[in-house]
Design a protein around this motif. Structure first.
Motif, PDB file in Angstrom:
ATOM      1  N   ALA A  22     -13.202  -5.954 -47.328  1.00  0.00           N
ATOM      2  CA  ALA A  22     -13.540  -5.209 -46.121  1.00  0.00           C
ATOM      3  C   ALA A  22     -12.683  -3.958 -46.030  1.00  0.00           C
ATOM      4  O   ALA A  22     -11.566  -3.906 -46.553  1.00  0.00           O
ATOM      5  CB  ALA A  22     -13.344  -6.077 -44.884  1.00  0.00           C
ATOM      6  N   GLY A  23     -13.222  -2.946 -45.365  1.00  0.00           N
ATOM      7  CA  GLY A  23     -12.447  -1.768 -45.058  1.00  0.00           C
ATOM      8  C   GLY A  23     -11.519  -2.029 -43.883  1.00  0.00           C
ATOM      9  O   GLY A  23     -11.731  -2.962 -43.096  1.00  0.00           O
ATOM     10  N   LEU A  24     -10.493  -1.228 -43.752  1.00  0.00           N
ATOM     11  CA  LEU A  24      -9.504  -1.408 -42.691  1.00  0.00           C
ATOM     12  C   LEU A  24      -9.247  -0.066 -42.027  1.00  0.00           C
ATOM     13  O   LEU A  24      -9.046   0.947 -42.707  1.00  0.00           O
ATOM     14  CB  LEU A  24      -8.205  -1.974 -43.263  1.00  0.00           C
ATOM     15  N   VAL A  25      -9.281  -0.057 -40.694  1.00  0.00           N
ATOM     16  CA  VAL A  25      -9.104   1.171 -39.919  1.00  0.00           C
ATOM     17  C   VAL A  25      -7.945   0.970 -38.952  1.00  0.00           C
ATOM     18  O   VAL A  25      -7.942   0.015 -38.161  1.00  0.00           O
ATOM     19  CB  VAL A  25     -10.388   1.544 -39.145  1.00  0.00           C
ATOM     20  N   TYR A  26      -6.963   1.853 -39.022  1.00  0.00           N
ATOM     21  CA  TYR A  26      -5.848   1.878 -38.076  1.00  0.00           C
ATOM     22  C   TYR A  26      -6.047   3.065 -37.131  1.00  0.00           C
ATOM     23  O   TYR A  26      -6.401   4.158 -37.577  1.00  0.00           O
ATOM     24  CB  TYR A  26      -4.503   2.024 -38.798  1.00  0.00           C
ATOM     25  N   GLN A  38      -5.500 -10.119 -32.642  1.00  0.00           N
ATOM     26  CA  GLN A  38      -5.973 -10.156 -34.014  1.00  0.00           C
ATOM     27  C   GLN A  38      -7.010  -9.070 -34.240  1.00  0.00           C
ATOM     28  O   GLN A  38      -7.835  -8.780 -33.361  1.00  0.00           O
ATOM     29  CB  GLN A  38      -6.579 -11.533 -34.310  1.00  0.00           C
ATOM     30  N   SER A  39      -6.972  -8.431 -35.414  1.00  0.00           N
ATOM     31  CA  SER A  39      -7.897  -7.348 -35.719  1.00  0.00           C
ATOM     32  C   SER A  39      -9.289  -7.911 -35.946  1.00  0.00           C
ATOM     33  O   SER A  39      -9.494  -8.742 -36.844  1.00  0.00           O
ATOM     34  CB  SER A  39      -7.430  -6.589 -36.962  1.00  0.00           C
ATOM     35  N   PRO A  40     -10.285  -7.481 -35.167  1.00  0.00           N
ATOM     36  CA  PRO A  40     -11.639  -8.016 -35.345  1.00  0.00           C
ATOM     37  C   PRO A  40     -12.332  -7.363 -36.531  1.00  0.00           C
ATOM     38  O   PRO A  40     -11.858  -6.362 -37.092  1.00  0.00           O
ATOM     39  CB  PRO A  40     -12.320  -7.656 -34.026  1.00  0.00           C
ATOM     40  N   SER A  41     -13.456  -7.915 -36.905  1.00  0.00           N
ATOM     41  CA  SER A  41     -14.290  -7.366 -37.968  1.00  0.00           C
ATOM     42  C   SER A  41     -15.573  -6.828 -37.350  1.00  0.00           C
ATOM     43  O   SER A  41     -16.238  -7.536 -36.585  1.00  0.00           O
ATOM     44  CB  SER A  41     -14.599  -8.438 -39.012  1.00  0.00           C
ATOM     45  N   ALA A 118      -3.895  -0.017 -32.623  1.00  0.00           N
ATOM     46  CA  ALA A 118      -4.750  -1.162 -32.916  1.00  0.00           C
ATOM     47  C   ALA A 118      -5.318  -0.983 -34.319  1.00  0.00           C
ATOM     48  O   ALA A 118      -5.097   0.043 -34.982  1.00  0.00           O
ATOM     49  CB  ALA A 118      -5.876  -1.281 -31.883  1.00  0.00           C
ATOM     50  N   ALA A 119      -6.054  -1.991 -34.770  1.00  0.00           N
ATOM     51  CA  ALA A 119      -6.681  -1.953 -36.088  1.00  0.00           C
ATOM     52  C   ALA A 119      -7.903  -2.863 -36.073  1.00  0.00           C
ATOM     53  O   ALA A 119      -7.991  -3.804 -35.288  1.00  0.00           O
ATOM     54  CB  ALA A 119      -5.699  -2.395 -37.180  1.00  0.00           C
TER      55      ALA A 119
END
Length: 407
Positions: A22-26, A38-41, A118-119
């Protein structure tokens, strides 16, 4: 029977191992404390809506049948809400978009996640070509917006900070004086990039409420599982014209807003090269040469070919001390295709040394040829009618209408 269960279990393991990352965005927003949840998807479509809201491009992205979960995610990651009654005129509207492709593990770059607000994860991330198309379209949308009021030059200073910290890794472009875009991949030195990102967050925090928003996107390497359809991020609108329709925004100046804000601690003097890079959205004026000595000089003097092409090597120069022909770099213009109503497309061809002029040669010659043809037909018809009126009547007709003979 044991063989069947073992074969099924191994198949499940193989499928899970082959699943795409998965990609990750901060995201970082001033005056927004870091969250410990927790970081959602989210889906690529939801990620696009979040990015559009953060970058001020929501008017080009519509939401249909929005759920409570989607609204909550937009509120959580969409950035600071717009303040009423024009109070936003004294707030920094700068946005920094950092997009890094082919990253296997974002934790090697982001050492301290507590720096960010957040992320969230992007499930089933599209391919790098689709990501590039989304970035280009968002840049077009940002360029078409009216220029934002910036009486204290907060956005201007933020663009200098981004260029000062990240410009040594890859070229940083600033669009419409508020959106700074940095694109790179894993070929850049990751430890140095990690330190620069940490310094960028710290620079925005040092400005307090006058800091600027930052969005960092990490995308994993593309694989055969990645979505390669052009509409992987969903559908959205594009501006009707590529020309920036900027309006001069009048802002009331007072004693509290007339003085420019203090520069950040790591502020560096503005050079001619940085000034040319920051003014890349302005039209190219004057007479430009057709050849440049280097690709960098071509990009700076043509403002990256006005966003309508790429600087490339047009002619290879000679080598040696007695060489008389040098390398020639120039703009290779690309046609722009815009979708219009009813599934149609409008193609615009660009020309000129900086691809700053629309190529209207085909419509011009078509109009000229049609005008000359119509003028010839009208002239020919009038001449034919005039020649028929001057012809003498035949003698037979003349005899029948002659008067009586005098006796």
């Amino acid at each position: 029977m044991k063989l069947s269960w073992s074969f099924l279990f191994s198949s499940l393991l193989a499928c899970s191992a082959a699943s795409p990352k998965a990609g990750l965005v901060y995201v970082y927003d001033p005056d927004t404390p870091a969250t410990s949840q927790q970081s959602p998807s989210v889906s690529p479509e939801t990620a696009r809506l979040i990015l559009a809201q953060r970058l001020g491009l929501s008017q080009f992205h519509s939401i249909k049948d929005a759920s409570d979960e989607l609204i909550g995610q937009l509120n959580a990651f969409g950035g600071r809400q717009q303040r009423p009654f024009g109070v936003d005129n004294i707030r920094n509207k700068a946005q920094a978009l950092i997009w890094i492709e082919d990253v296997d593990d974002a934790s090697t770059i982001v050492k301290d996640q507590a720096q960010y607000s957040a992320a969230f994860y992007v499930a089933d991330p599209p391919s790098s070509s689709v990501n590039e198309n989304l970035i280009k379209n968002m840049i077009l949308q940002a360029e078409s917006l009216a220029q934002k009021s910036d009486p204290q030059a907060l956005s201007y200073n933020a663009g200098l900070v981004v260029d000062n910290l990240l410009g040594r890794f890859s070229h940083v472009e600033t669009y419409n004086d508020y959106l700074s875009v940095f694109r790179a991949d894993k070929t850049v030195p990751l430890p140095d990039l990690s330190n620069s990102l940490a310094q960028l967050i710290a620079s925005s925090k040092d400005l307090g409420s006058e800091g600027f928003a930052i969005t960092v996107v990490f995308m994993p390497p593309s694989s055969h599982h990645s979505k390669r359809a052009l509409n992987a991020y969903g559908t959205y609108d594009l501006p009707s014209t590529l020309a920036a329709r900027r309006e001069n925004v009048e802002a009331l100046l007072s004693e509290s807003t007339a003085q420019p804000s203090p520069a950040p601690q790591n502020f560096t003097p503005l050079t001619s090269e940085k000034f040319a890079a920051l003014q890349s959205d302005d039209p190219v004026l004057g007479i430009l040469p057709t050849c440049f000595d280097s690709q960098e000089a071509c990009q700076k003097q043509t403002h990256s070919c006005s966003g309508h092409g790429d600087c490339a090597l047009l002619r290879k120069g000679q080598k040696g001390s007695d060489a008389t022909v040098t390398d020639c770099y120039g703009c290779k213009c690309n046609a722009t295709v815009i979708e219009v109503g009813n599934g149609g497309k409008k193609t615009t061809v660009w020309g000129g040394p900086a691809c700053q002029k629309k190529d209207v040669s085909v419509p011009f010659f078509l109009l000229l040829g049609s005008g000359v043809g119509i003028t010839f037909l009208i002239t020919f018809g009038i001449g034919m009618l005039y020649s028929i009126g001057n012809e003498e009547l035949p003698s037979v007709i003349g005899a029948g209408v002659s008067g009586p003979v005098r006796k």
